[in-house]
Motif scaffolding. Sequence first.
Motif, PDB file in Angstrom:
ATOM      1  N   GLU A   5      37.085  42.949  52.085  1.00 55.26           N
ATOM      2  CA  GLU A   5      38.300  42.688  51.880  1.00 55.26           C
ATOM      3  C   GLU A   5      38.502  40.949  50.991  1.00 55.26           C
ATOM      4  OE1 GLU A   5      41.910  40.803  54.631  1.00 55.26           O
ATOM      5  OE2 GLU A   5      39.890  41.144  55.473  1.00 55.26           O
ATOM      6  N   LEU A   6      39.302  41.458  49.831  1.00 56.45           N
ATOM      7  CA  LEU A   6      39.456  40.539  48.943  1.00 56.45           C
ATOM      8  C   LEU A   6      40.704  39.685  49.070  1.00 56.45           C
ATOM      9  CD1 LEU A   6      38.063  43.103  47.240  1.00 56.45           C
ATOM     10  CD2 LEU A   6      38.732  41.597  45.290  1.00 56.45           C
ATOM     11  N   THR A   7      40.522  38.307  49.199  1.00 56.65           N
ATOM     12  CA  THR A   7      41.807  37.491  49.302  1.00 56.65           C
ATOM     13  C   THR A   7      41.930  36.601  47.987  1.00 56.65           C
ATOM     14  OG1 THR A   7      41.334  37.422  51.585  1.00 56.65           O
ATOM     15  CG2 THR A   7      42.957  35.798  50.783  1.00 56.65           C
ATOM     16  N   TYR A   8      43.124  36.840  47.376  1.00 60.13           N
ATOM     17  CA  TYR A   8      43.312  36.166  46.083  1.00 60.13           C
ATOM     18  C   TYR A   8      43.694  34.533  46.593  1.00 60.13           C
ATOM     19  CZ  TYR A   8      44.650  40.626  44.174  1.00 60.13           C
ATOM     20  OH  TYR A   8      44.797  41.930  43.779  1.00 60.13           O
ATOM     21  N   ILE A   9      42.890  33.654  45.630  1.00 58.28           N
ATOM     22  CA  ILE A   9      43.024  32.343  45.806  1.00 58.28           C
ATOM     23  C   ILE A   9      43.397  31.502  44.590  1.00 58.28           C
ATOM     24  CG2 ILE A   9      41.253  32.449  47.540  1.00 58.28           C
ATOM     25  CD1 ILE A   9      39.234  31.680  45.417  1.00 58.28           C
ATOM     26  N   ALA A  10      44.031  32.180  43.485  1.00 62.70           N
ATOM     27  CA  ALA A  10      44.466  31.762  42.513  1.00 62.70           C
ATOM     28  C   ALA A  10      45.784  32.084  42.048  1.00 62.70           C
ATOM     29  CB  ALA A  10      43.613  32.110  41.353  1.00 62.70           C
ATOM     30  N   PRO A  11      46.631  31.510  41.152  1.00 63.96           N
ATOM     31  CA  PRO A  11      47.962  31.762  40.798  1.00 63.96           C
ATOM     32  C   PRO A  11      47.581  33.437  40.206  1.00 63.96           C
ATOM     33  CG  PRO A  11      47.447  29.674  39.900  1.00 63.96           C
ATOM     34  CD  PRO A  11      46.135  30.197  40.519  1.00 63.96           C
ATOM     35  N   VAL A  12      48.980  34.066  40.391  1.00 61.16           N
ATOM     36  CA  VAL A  12      49.100  35.370  39.918  1.00 61.16           C
ATOM     37  C   VAL A  12      48.611  35.534  38.288  1.00 61.16           C
ATOM     38  CG1 VAL A  12      51.546  35.289  39.268  1.00 61.16           C
ATOM     39  CG2 VAL A  12      50.531  37.369  39.987  1.00 61.16           C
ATOM     40  N   GLU A  13      48.974  34.690  37.564  1.00 61.49           N
ATOM     41  CA  GLU A  13      48.935  34.715  36.169  1.00 61.49           C
ATOM     42  C   GLU A  13      47.099  34.874  35.933  1.00 61.49           C
ATOM     43  OE1 GLU A  13      50.262  31.973  37.298  1.00 61.49           O
ATOM     44  OE2 GLU A  13      52.179  32.643  37.126  1.00 61.49           O
ATOM     45  N   ALA A  18      42.473  38.927  34.838  1.00 63.04           N
ATOM     46  CA  ALA A  18      41.363  39.507  35.325  1.00 63.04           C
ATOM     47  C   ALA A  18      41.203  40.998  35.797  1.00 63.04           C
ATOM     48  CB  ALA A  18      40.559  38.632  36.402  1.00 63.04           C
ATOM     49  N   GLN A  19      42.635  41.310  35.699  1.00 60.93           N
ATOM     50  CA  GLN A  19      42.680  42.667  36.280  1.00 60.93           C
ATOM     51  C   GLN A  19      42.000  43.621  35.622  1.00 60.93           C
ATOM     52  OE1 GLN A  19      43.860  43.785  39.185  1.00 60.93           O
ATOM     53  NE2 GLN A  19      43.656  45.989  38.734  1.00 60.93           N
ATOM     54  N   PRO A  20      42.474  43.826  34.175  1.00 62.75           N
ATOM     55  CA  PRO A  20      41.405  44.905  33.496  1.00 62.75           C
ATOM     56  C   PRO A  20      40.150  45.008  33.806  1.00 62.75           C
ATOM     57  CG  PRO A  20      43.126  43.955  31.952  1.00 62.75           C
ATOM     58  CD  PRO A  20      42.941  42.892  33.078  1.00 62.75           C
ATOM     59  N   GLU A  21      39.430  43.874  33.688  1.00 63.25           N
ATOM     60  CA  GLU A  21      37.725  44.000  33.848  1.00 63.25           C
ATOM     61  C   GLU A  21      37.423  44.398  35.482  1.00 63.25           C
ATOM     62  OE1 GLU A  21      35.270  40.675  32.292  1.00 63.25           O
ATOM     63  OE2 GLU A  21      37.056  39.999  31.426  1.00 63.25           O
ATOM     64  N   HIS A  22      38.342  43.902  36.187  1.00 65.39           N
ATOM     65  CA  HIS A  22      38.012  44.186  37.707  1.00 65.39           C
ATOM     66  C   HIS A  22      38.190  45.704  37.857  1.00 65.39           C
ATOM     67  CE1 HIS A  22      38.494  44.398  42.120  1.00 65.39           C
ATOM     68  NE2 HIS A  22      39.793  45.104  42.006  1.00 65.39           N
ATOM     69  N   ASP A  66      32.017  41.342  40.908  1.00 66.26           N
ATOM     70  CA  ASP A  66      33.460  41.422  40.591  1.00 66.26           C
ATOM     71  C   ASP A  66      33.875  40.496  39.639  1.00 66.26           C
ATOM     72  OD1 ASP A  66      36.095  41.942  40.515  1.00 66.26           O
ATOM     73  OD2 ASP A  66      36.103  42.356  42.914  1.00 66.26           O
ATOM     74  N   PRO A  67      34.571  40.727  38.854  1.00 68.94           N
ATOM     75  CA  PRO A  67      35.180  39.944  37.806  1.00 68.94           C
ATOM     76  C   PRO A  67      36.238  39.053  38.390  1.00 68.94           C
ATOM     77  CG  PRO A  67      35.194  42.106  36.761  1.00 68.94           C
ATOM     78  CD  PRO A  67      34.640  42.404  38.181  1.00 68.94           C
ATOM     79  N   PHE A  68      37.025  39.397  39.527  1.00 69.74           N
ATOM     80  CA  PHE A  68      37.835  38.694  40.397  1.00 69.74           C
ATOM     81  C   PHE A  68      36.791  37.530  40.861  1.00 69.74           C
ATOM     82  CE2 PHE A  68      41.591  41.516  41.623  1.00 69.74           C
ATOM     83  CZ  PHE A  68      42.077  41.557  40.111  1.00 69.74           C
ATOM     84  N   SER A  69      35.750  37.656  41.303  1.00 69.76           N
ATOM     85  CA  SER A  69      34.990  36.732  41.971  1.00 69.76           C
ATOM     86  C   SER A  69      34.102  35.907  40.861  1.00 69.76           C
ATOM     87  CB  SER A  69      33.610  37.286  42.711  1.00 69.76           C
ATOM     88  OG  SER A  69      34.063  38.083  43.674  1.00 69.76           O
ATOM     89  N   VAL A  70      33.806  36.406  39.712  1.00 70.58           N
ATOM     90  CA  VAL A  70      33.391  35.561  38.497  1.00 70.58           C
ATOM     91  C   VAL A  70      34.492  34.662  37.787  1.00 70.58           C
ATOM     92  CG1 VAL A  70      32.467  35.724  36.215  1.00 70.58           C
ATOM     93  CG2 VAL A  70      31.718  37.267  38.044  1.00 70.58           C
ATOM     94  N   ALA A  71      35.861  35.208  37.952  1.00 67.22           N
ATOM     95  CA  ALA A  71      36.881  34.386  37.457  1.00 67.22           C
ATOM     96  C   ALA A  71      37.197  33.122  38.494  1.00 67.22           C
ATOM     97  CB  ALA A  71      37.797  35.222  36.938  1.00 67.22           C
ATOM     98  N   GLY A  72      36.793  33.391  39.796  1.00 67.96           N
ATOM     99  CA  GLY A  72      37.374  32.763  40.763  1.00 67.96           C
ATOM    100  C   GLY A  72      38.645  32.776  41.217  1.00 67.96           C
ATOM    101  N   VAL A  73      39.053  34.053  41.045  1.00 65.46           N
ATOM    102  CA  VAL A  73      40.560  34.250  41.553  1.00 65.46           C
ATOM    103  C   VAL A  73      40.528  35.068  42.958  1.00 65.46           C
ATOM    104  CG1 VAL A  73      41.186  34.274  39.230  1.00 65.46           C
ATOM    105  CG2 VAL A  73      40.805  36.610  40.302  1.00 65.46           C
ATOM    106  N   ALA A  74      39.371  35.428  43.529  1.00 63.38           N
ATOM    107  CA  ALA A  74      39.426  36.119  44.756  1.00 63.38           C
ATOM    108  C   ALA A  74      38.134  35.862  45.473  1.00 63.38           C
ATOM    109  CB  ALA A  74      39.849  37.544  44.611  1.00 63.38           C
ATOM    110  N   GLU A  75      38.243  35.533  46.914  1.00 63.76           N
ATOM    111  CA  GLU A  75      36.955  35.448  47.798  1.00 63.76           C
ATOM    112  C   GLU A  75      36.865  36.902  48.425  1.00 63.76           C
ATOM    113  OE1 GLU A  75      36.997  30.912  48.560  1.00 63.76           O
ATOM    114  OE2 GLU A  75      38.049  32.026  49.797  1.00 63.76           O
ATOM    115  N   TYR A  76      35.689  37.238  48.818  1.00 65.89           N
ATOM    116  CA  TYR A  76      35.351  38.339  49.632  1.00 65.89           C
ATOM    117  C   TYR A  76      35.060  38.030  50.996  1.00 65.89           C
ATOM    118  CZ  TYR A  76      35.054  41.834  46.134  1.00 65.89           C
ATOM    119  OH  TYR A  76      35.315  42.993  45.119  1.00 65.89           O
ATOM    120  N   THR A  77      35.215  39.005  51.918  1.00 61.54           N
ATOM    121  CA  THR A  77      34.955  38.780  53.346  1.00 61.54           C
ATOM    122  C   THR A  77      34.207  40.379  53.523  1.00 61.54           C
ATOM    123  OG1 THR A  77      36.572  37.492  54.149  1.00 61.54           O
ATOM    124  CG2 THR A  77      35.276  38.746  55.928  1.00 61.54           C
ATOM    125  N   VAL A  78      32.787  40.334  54.010  1.00 60.40           N
ATOM    126  CA  VAL A  78      32.279  41.915  53.926  1.00 60.40           C
ATOM    127  C   VAL A  78      31.886  41.976  55.524  1.00 60.40           C
ATOM    128  CG1 VAL A  78      30.029  43.050  53.598  1.00 60.40           C
ATOM    129  CG2 VAL A  78      31.235  41.492  51.714  1.00 60.40           C
TER     130      VAL A  78
END
Length: 98
Positions: A5-13, A18-22, A66-78
Amino acid sequence: MFVLELTYIAPVERIEAAQPEHASWMDAHYASGLFLASGRKVPLDGVVILAVGDDRAAIEEITRSDPFSVAGVAEYTVTEFVATKTATALEHFRQPAE
């Protein structure tokens, strides 16, 4: 089996940047057979991924790549679970009850 489960933690922009790399990262894990299903949460505050694997540490390492993790825009719960019952299409992923 794992629920990621990814939860977004950054502004939508920043998320959109980071979406294309994700998306490419996701495609690679679908091609490898690791990911079975994914989609946006409702309300849209992240993503849920259903993954298969035997090694929680390896799954957690994959989430960190995950590029979302690398960019600091989402956090994971496993969440790991034992899939003792499945739809027929997923029966080869069934696991014995412990």
